[in-house]
Scaffold this active site. Structure first.
Site, PDB file in Angstrom:
ATOM      1  N   ALA A 281      64.696  20.993  52.841  1.00 17.27           N
ATOM      2  CA  ALA A 281      63.240  20.959  52.664  1.00 17.27           C
ATOM      3  C   ALA A 281      62.715  22.318  52.207  1.00 17.27           C
ATOM      4  O   ALA A 281      61.793  22.385  51.388  1.00 17.27           O
ATOM      5  CB  ALA A 281      62.563  20.535  53.966  1.00 17.27           C
TER       6      ALA A 281
ATOM      7  N   GLY B 143      63.460  22.390  48.647  1.00 14.03           N
ATOM      8  CA  GLY B 143      62.632  21.379  47.984  1.00 14.03           C
ATOM      9  C   GLY B 143      61.181  21.779  47.858  1.00 14.03           C
ATOM     10  O   GLY B 143      60.528  21.460  46.861  1.00 14.03           O
ATOM     11  N   ASP B 144      60.669  22.499  48.842  1.00 11.86           N
ATOM     12  CA  ASP B 144      59.296  22.996  48.778  1.00 11.86           C
ATOM     13  C   ASP B 144      59.117  23.890  47.557  1.00 11.86           C
ATOM     14  O   ASP B 144      58.155  23.751  46.801  1.00 11.86           O
ATOM     15  CB  ASP B 144      58.952  23.742  50.064  1.00 11.86           C
ATOM     16  N   ALA B 145      60.066  24.788  47.349  1.00  6.37           N
ATOM     17  CA  ALA B 145      59.991  25.701  46.200  1.00  6.37           C
ATOM     18  C   ALA B 145      60.169  24.952  44.883  1.00  6.37           C
ATOM     19  O   ALA B 145      59.435  25.195  43.913  1.00  6.37           O
ATOM     20  CB  ALA B 145      61.047  26.798  46.340  1.00  6.37           C
TER      21      ALA B 145
ATOM     22  N   SER C  47      57.014  22.888  44.157  1.00  6.69           N
ATOM     23  CA  SER C  47      55.932  23.788  43.775  1.00  6.69           C
ATOM     24  C   SER C  47      56.097  24.242  42.322  1.00  6.69           C
ATOM     25  O   SER C  47      55.128  24.252  41.548  1.00  6.69           O
ATOM     26  CB  SER C  47      55.890  24.995  44.709  1.00  6.69           C
TER      27      SER C  47
END
Length: 130
Positions: free
Chosen positions: A16, A19-21, A24
């Site tokens: 995660a 995945g966040d990066a 974004s």
């Protein structure tokens, strides 16, 4: 890139985190390529899309498209114990967004960029975002 076996053994919160990066960056690239706005305006749009509530909504758009591996990653991350709390979302939305981010991180780490782009573009299209 990482092989699938090793990626499957990663802590889902680490997936995660990646995945966040990746998500974004995807959103920022879409905005940069499709909007004729100033950076500050694009940042406001990006923030409105890269948050737990929006990501939980996005996941609902692509949920039925997830394959068996992606579903397993999603469920592991959704159900994982988290050290942070939801700030502007319900606990459920935060858990779903963590699962969403883990799927994105998994696909990014294993280098399945075609699949990643398919899911992200499908979700963007279904939400009516351009």
């Amino acid at each position: 890139r990482m092989d699938k076996v090793r990626a499957n053994n990663l802590n889902p919160i680490v997936l995660a985190f990646v995945g966040d990066a990746a998500y974004s960056l995807f959103v920022r690239e879409k905005l940069a390529f499709s909007c004729d706005k100033k950076a500050g305006e694009m940042n406001k749009l990006a923030v409105s899309m890269v948050n737990a509530t929006a990501q939980a909504d996005f996941l609902s758009e692509i949920y039925e498209l997830l394959n068996e591996d992606e579903m397993a990653i999603f469920k592991r991350a959704r159900n994982a114990k988290k050290t942070t709390r939801a700030k502007s979302a319900t606990v459920s939305q935060y858990n779903i967004s963590t699962g969403f981010e883990a799927v994105i991180g998994y696909l990014y780490i294993i280098g399945d960029i075609d699949r990643l782009n398919f899911l992200l573009n499908k979700g963007m299209k279904d939400e009516g975002w351009r």
